[in-house]
Design a protein around this motif. Structure first.
Motif, PDB file in Angstrom:
ATOM      1  N   VAL A 158      42.852  21.644  56.243  1.00 25.14           N
ATOM      2  CA  VAL A 158      41.801  22.401  56.926  1.00 25.14           C
ATOM      3  C   VAL A 158      41.262  23.520  56.039  1.00 25.14           C
ATOM      4  CG1 VAL A 158      41.327  23.933  58.875  1.00 25.14           C
ATOM      5  CG2 VAL A 158      42.659  21.845  59.214  1.00 25.14           C
ATOM      6  N   VAL A 159      42.160  24.223  55.317  1.00 21.42           N
ATOM      7  CA  VAL A 159      41.735  25.343  54.474  1.00 21.42           C
ATOM      8  C   VAL A 159      41.700  24.871  53.027  1.00 21.42           C
ATOM      9  CG1 VAL A 159      42.192  27.726  53.802  1.00 21.42           C
ATOM     10  CG2 VAL A 159      42.813  26.941  56.089  1.00 21.42           C
ATOM     11  N   PRO A 160      40.515  24.604  52.458  1.00 16.43           N
ATOM     12  CA  PRO A 160      40.418  24.028  51.119  1.00 16.43           C
ATOM     13  C   PRO A 160      40.837  25.009  50.025  1.00 16.43           C
ATOM     14  CG  PRO A 160      38.245  24.636  51.933  1.00 16.43           C
ATOM     15  CD  PRO A 160      39.204  24.848  53.068  1.00 16.43           C
ATOM     16  N   MET A 161      41.116  24.470  48.847  1.00 15.47           N
ATOM     17  CA  MET A 161      41.553  25.257  47.705  1.00 15.47           C
ATOM     18  C   MET A 161      40.640  24.947  46.525  1.00 15.47           C
ATOM     19  SD  MET A 161      45.400  25.325  46.118  1.00 15.47           S
ATOM     20  CE  MET A 161      46.058  25.518  47.767  1.00 15.47           C
ATOM     21  N   LYS A 162      40.277  25.987  45.775  1.00 13.11           N
ATOM     22  CA  LYS A 162      39.431  25.818  44.605  1.00 13.11           C
ATOM     23  C   LYS A 162      40.296  25.851  43.355  1.00 13.11           C
ATOM     24  CE  LYS A 162      35.511  27.929  42.177  1.00 13.11           C
ATOM     25  NZ  LYS A 162      34.646  29.120  42.088  1.00 13.11           N
ATOM     26  N   ASN A 163      40.017  24.932  42.423  1.00 15.93           N
ATOM     27  CA  ASN A 163      40.822  24.821  41.206  1.00 15.93           C
ATOM     28  C   ASN A 163      39.913  24.966  39.991  1.00 15.93           C
ATOM     29  OD1 ASN A 163      42.651  24.263  39.229  1.00 15.93           O
ATOM     30  ND2 ASN A 163      43.339  22.318  40.062  1.00 15.93           N
ATOM     31  N   ASP A 164      40.193  25.975  39.152  1.00 17.62           N
ATOM     32  CA  ASP A 164      39.435  26.193  37.920  1.00 17.62           C
ATOM     33  C   ASP A 164      40.391  26.139  36.739  1.00 17.62           C
ATOM     34  OD1 ASP A 164      36.602  27.074  38.835  1.00 17.62           O
ATOM     35  OD2 ASP A 164      37.934  28.315  40.048  1.00 17.62           O
ATOM     36  N   ASN A 165      40.057  25.328  35.743  1.00 20.69           N
ATOM     37  CA  ASN A 165      40.886  25.212  34.543  1.00 20.69           C
ATOM     38  C   ASN A 165      40.115  25.714  33.331  1.00 20.69           C
ATOM     39  OD1 ASN A 165      43.550  23.752  35.143  1.00 20.69           O
ATOM     40  ND2 ASN A 165      42.058  22.500  36.260  1.00 20.69           N
ATOM     41  N   PHE A 166      40.726  26.645  32.611  1.00 18.86           N
ATOM     42  CA  PHE A 166      40.146  27.195  31.401  1.00 18.86           C
ATOM     43  C   PHE A 166      41.132  26.994  30.257  1.00 18.86           C
ATOM     44  CE2 PHE A 166      38.771  29.740  35.078  1.00 18.86           C
ATOM     45  CZ  PHE A 166      37.421  29.438  35.066  1.00 18.86           C
ATOM     46  N   LYS A 167      40.755  27.371  29.057  1.00 18.41           N
ATOM     47  CA  LYS A 167      41.631  27.201  27.902  1.00 18.41           C
ATOM     48  C   LYS A 167      42.869  28.075  28.026  1.00 18.41           C
ATOM     49  CE  LYS A 167      40.963  29.200  23.954  1.00 18.41           C
ATOM     50  NZ  LYS A 167      40.408  29.634  22.661  1.00 18.41           N
ATOM     51  N   GLY A 168      43.988  27.452  28.370  1.00 20.40           N
ATOM     52  CA  GLY A 168      45.235  28.189  28.456  1.00 20.40           C
ATOM     53  C   GLY A 168      45.506  28.861  29.784  1.00 20.40           C
ATOM     54  N   VAL A 169      44.576  28.745  30.728  1.00 24.03           N
ATOM     55  CA  VAL A 169      44.734  29.421  32.019  1.00 24.03           C
ATOM     56  C   VAL A 169      44.262  28.505  33.147  1.00 24.03           C
ATOM     57  CG1 VAL A 169      44.002  31.354  33.460  1.00 24.03           C
ATOM     58  CG2 VAL A 169      44.470  31.733  31.056  1.00 24.03           C
ATOM     59  N   GLN A 170      45.076  28.403  34.185  1.00 25.43           N
ATOM     60  CA  GLN A 170      44.678  27.683  35.402  1.00 25.43           C
ATOM     61  C   GLN A 170      44.545  28.708  36.524  1.00 25.43           C
ATOM     62  OE1 GLN A 170      47.635  25.217  37.287  1.00 25.43           O
ATOM     63  NE2 GLN A 170      46.096  23.884  38.231  1.00 25.43           N
ATOM     64  N   ILE A 171      43.446  28.618  37.276  1.00 24.50           N
ATOM     65  CA  ILE A 171      43.220  29.538  38.393  1.00 24.50           C
ATOM     66  C   ILE A 171      42.963  28.732  39.653  1.00 24.50           C
ATOM     67  CG2 ILE A 171      41.794  31.404  39.323  1.00 24.50           C
ATOM     68  CD1 ILE A 171      41.112  32.246  36.499  1.00 24.50           C
ATOM     69  N   LEU A 172      43.800  28.935  40.656  1.00 25.54           N
ATOM     70  CA  LEU A 172      43.588  28.342  41.969  1.00 25.54           C
ATOM     71  C   LEU A 172      43.310  29.457  42.961  1.00 25.54           C
ATOM     72  CD1 LEU A 172      45.700  26.250  40.470  1.00 25.54           C
ATOM     73  CD2 LEU A 172      45.665  25.199  42.734  1.00 25.54           C
ATOM     74  N   VAL A 371      42.943  34.851  48.295  1.00 28.37           N
ATOM     75  CA  VAL A 371      44.096  34.914  47.399  1.00 28.37           C
ATOM     76  C   VAL A 371      43.782  34.083  46.156  1.00 28.37           C
ATOM     77  CG1 VAL A 371      46.572  34.529  47.099  1.00 28.37           C
ATOM     78  CG2 VAL A 371      45.678  35.120  49.356  1.00 28.37           C
ATOM     79  N   ILE A 372      44.038  34.669  44.991  1.00 24.91           N
ATOM     80  CA  ILE A 372      43.768  34.009  43.711  1.00 24.91           C
ATOM     81  C   ILE A 372      45.079  33.897  42.943  1.00 24.91           C
ATOM     82  CG2 ILE A 372      42.487  34.124  41.541  1.00 24.91           C
ATOM     83  CD1 ILE A 372      40.420  35.882  43.061  1.00 24.91           C
ATOM     84  N   TYR A 373      45.400  32.692  42.518  1.00 24.13           N
ATOM     85  CA  TYR A 373      46.634  32.423  41.764  1.00 24.13           C
ATOM     86  C   TYR A 373      46.239  32.080  40.328  1.00 24.13           C
ATOM     87  CZ  TYR A 373      51.076  30.117  40.519  1.00 24.13           C
ATOM     88  OH  TYR A 373      52.247  29.741  39.923  1.00 24.13           O
ATOM     89  N   LEU A 374      46.830  32.767  39.364  1.00 20.84           N
ATOM     90  CA  LEU A 374      46.511  32.563  37.955  1.00 20.84           C
ATOM     91  C   LEU A 374      47.791  32.237  37.203  1.00 20.84           C
ATOM     92  CD1 LEU A 374      44.154  34.783  35.838  1.00 20.84           C
ATOM     93  CD2 LEU A 374      46.381  34.150  34.928  1.00 20.84           C
ATOM     94  N   GLU A 375      47.773  31.168  36.406  1.00 21.34           N
ATOM     95  CA  GLU A 375      48.952  30.793  35.628  1.00 21.34           C
ATOM     96  C   GLU A 375      48.567  30.542  34.177  1.00 21.34           C
ATOM     97  OE1 GLU A 375      52.718  27.645  35.698  1.00 21.34           O
ATOM     98  OE2 GLU A 375      51.280  27.722  37.362  1.00 21.34           O
ATOM     99  N   VAL A 376      49.309  31.182  33.261  1.00 25.54           N
ATOM    100  CA  VAL A 376      49.073  31.038  31.830  1.00 25.54           C
ATOM    101  C   VAL A 376      49.908  29.866  31.323  1.00 25.54           C
ATOM    102  CG1 VAL A 376      49.161  32.181  29.580  1.00 25.54           C
ATOM    103  CG2 VAL A 376      48.694  33.528  31.645  1.00 25.54           C
TER     104      VAL A 376
END
Length: 384
Positions: A158-172, A371-376
C-alpha cells in the motif's frame, strides 16, 4: 482451597508478588509465595489440579528445562517493556504448557475473567488438560503473529518505496500522507558528481510553493556546491520574510534540511533547520533544533561529515516525530531505528511506517511523514 502460587528466586520480586496476591483476593483464592530452589527440589508439590503457578519473566534455564519435562500448566508475569523481547515471544510460541502471559503493566482486574474461567475448571481435570489449554492459547498466539505478518506484507504494497541508485550510494525513501494542514516535501536530485537532497515541513501551502520555486532554480545546476546551497537558503528566507511567512518565534511552522553528497569524496554537508533527525550506523547523528530559517543562523544550522564504507543512515522528517511523539514500540525513536539498521532498508522503512499506522483507523497518518535511508557501498572508491 484453590491456590495462586508465585515461584520466585530468593523470595524477591515483591511487586510481581503483590500483583498476583491482588488477583487471588479478587478470586477468593489462597495466595502463596515459594522460593525457586524449593520448587526445583520438589516440583510435584505444585502439580495439583487446584494450584495455579506463576513465574516472573525471564525464567532461569533450570526452570525452563524442568517445566518442559513436567509439562506443568503455568502463567508467566511480565511488564510491558519485556513484552517485545524476542526471547519472550519465542517462549510464547514454543512452550506448550504455558497457559497465558500476565502483563503487570495493566490493571490486575484485566486478567480476572481469564483466571476465573481457569479456576472454574473441574478439579478432576488434571495437569495434562491444562497443558492442552496452553497449547490452544499458543495456537491463538501463533495465529495472531501470522496475521501481524500478513498485515505488514499488505502495508508494504500500500505504501510505495522509491529507490535511487548512484555511484557508490543507494538511497531508498518512503512517504505517507497525513490529514493535518500544510505538509512535507522531499526530493533527491543527481548532479555530475553530487546528490542534492531537500526535505521540508511547513504548515503553509503558500510557503511550500515558494520553497519549490527556489528549489527548481537550484536543481537546474549540474554542480551544486556549498555556496549555491547557501544562496538558496538566503534567497528563500528573504522571500519568505518579505511575504511574512516566517515565524521566528516558532520554528516548527517551517522546517528544512538541504544537503549535498559528494560522490567522489563521500562527504555530506548542508544545513538543518528544525526537527529533521539523522541516525547512522557509524555514530554520525543530527538531532532536532529550534533554529529559525534565516541567513543569520547559517553557521548554527551547518553540518558536515565524511561518509564511511558500508555506512547506513536514516533521515527522518519532523512529521515522523510528530506522529509517534518521539517513541516507537515503547522505545525512543532513535533507539528503535538504531536497533533495526542491520535489517536492511526495505524491512526498516516498512517497519517504521507499520508502527506509525498500526493504531490508526484512517488510511492516512495524522501528519505527513518522510523517511530516507542511505547506504554507502562497502567497496566504494573514495577520493583522498
Amino acid at each position: 482451597m484453590k491456590k495462586l502460587i508465585f515461584i520466585s528466586k530468593g523470595m524477591e520480586e515483591g511487586d510481581a508478588a503483590a500483583y498476583i496476591e491482588k488477583m487471588a483476593d479478587q478470586l477468593k483464592a489462597d495466595f502463596q509465595k515459594h522460593d525457586l530452589e524449593d520448587f526445583i527440589s520438589s516440583p510435584t508439590d505444585h502439580c495439583l489440579s487446584e494450584q495455579w503457578v506463576f513465574f516472573k519473566w525471564p525464567l532461569t534455564r533450570e526452570t525452563e528445562e524442568l517445566l518442559d519435562v513436567l509439562k506443568l500448566g503455568h502463567y508467566v508475569v511480565y511488564d510491558n517493556d519485556q513484552g517485545h523481547d524476542s526471547e519472550f515471544i519465542s517462549y510464547l510460541e514454543k512452550n506448550s504448557s504455558l497457559i497465558c502471559p500476565i502483563d503487570t503493566s495493566r490493571d490486575y482486574r484485566f486478567h480476572i475473567p481469564l483466571l476465573r474461567s481457569a479456576l472454574e475448571v473441574k478439579s478432576e481435570i488434571g495437569r495434562k488438560d491444562l497443558a492442552e489449554v496452553g497449547e490452544d492459547l499458543n495456537d491463538m498466539i501463533q495465529f495472531s503473529l501470522e496475521e501481524l505478518q500478513r498485515v505488514k506484507r499488505l502495508h508494504e504494497k500500500v505504501v510505495p518505496m522509491k529507490n535511487d541508485n548512484f555511484k557508490g550510494v543507494q538511497i531508498l525513501s518512503k512517504f505517507a500522507a497525513g490529514e493535518g494542514a500544510g505538509g512535507e516535501f522531499f526530493d533527491i536530485v543527481k548532479g555530475d558528481q553530487e546528490v542534492l537532497l531537500l526535505l521540508t515541513n511547513t504548515s503553509s501551502y503558500v510557503a511550500s510553493s515558494v520553497i519549490l520555486s527556489h528549489f527548481e532554480k537550484l536543481r537546474a545546476y549540474q554542480t551544486f556546491g556549498l555556496d549555491r546551497i547557501k544562496s538558496f537558503v538566503n534567497e528563500l528566507s528573504a522571500e519568505l520574510k518579505d511575504l511574512e511567512l516566517l515565524d521566528t518565534k516558532n520554528s516548527d511552522t517551517l522546517q528544512i534540511l538541504v544537503a549535498k553528497i559528494d560522490l567522489s569524496k563521500m562527504k555530506i554537508e548542508g544545513f538543518q533547520y528544525g526537527k529533521t533527525e539523522l541516525v547512522s550506523s557509524k555514530g554520525h547523528y543530527l538531532s532536532s533544533n529550534e533554529i529559525p530559517l534565516s541567513k543569520e543562523f547559517l553557521d548554527q544550522a551547518a553540518f558536515s561529515f565524511d561518509l564511511e564504507r558500508g555506512e547506513r543512515l536514516v533521515i527522518s522528517s519532523p512529521g515522523v516525530r510528530k506522529n509517534c511523539g518521539g517513541f516507537m514500540d515503547n522505545k525512543k525513536y532513535e533507539d528503535f531505528v538504531k536497533e533495526r539498521l542491520p535489517l536492511g532498508p526495505r524491512e526498516l522503512l516498512n517497519e517504521v511506517y507499520f508502527q506509525l499506522k498500526k493504531k490508526r483507523e484512517s488510511d492516512f497518518l495524522q501528519f505527513d511523514a518522510s523517511v530516507i535511508y542511505l547506504e554507502v557501498d562497502k567497496n566504494v572508491i573514495i577520493e583522498v
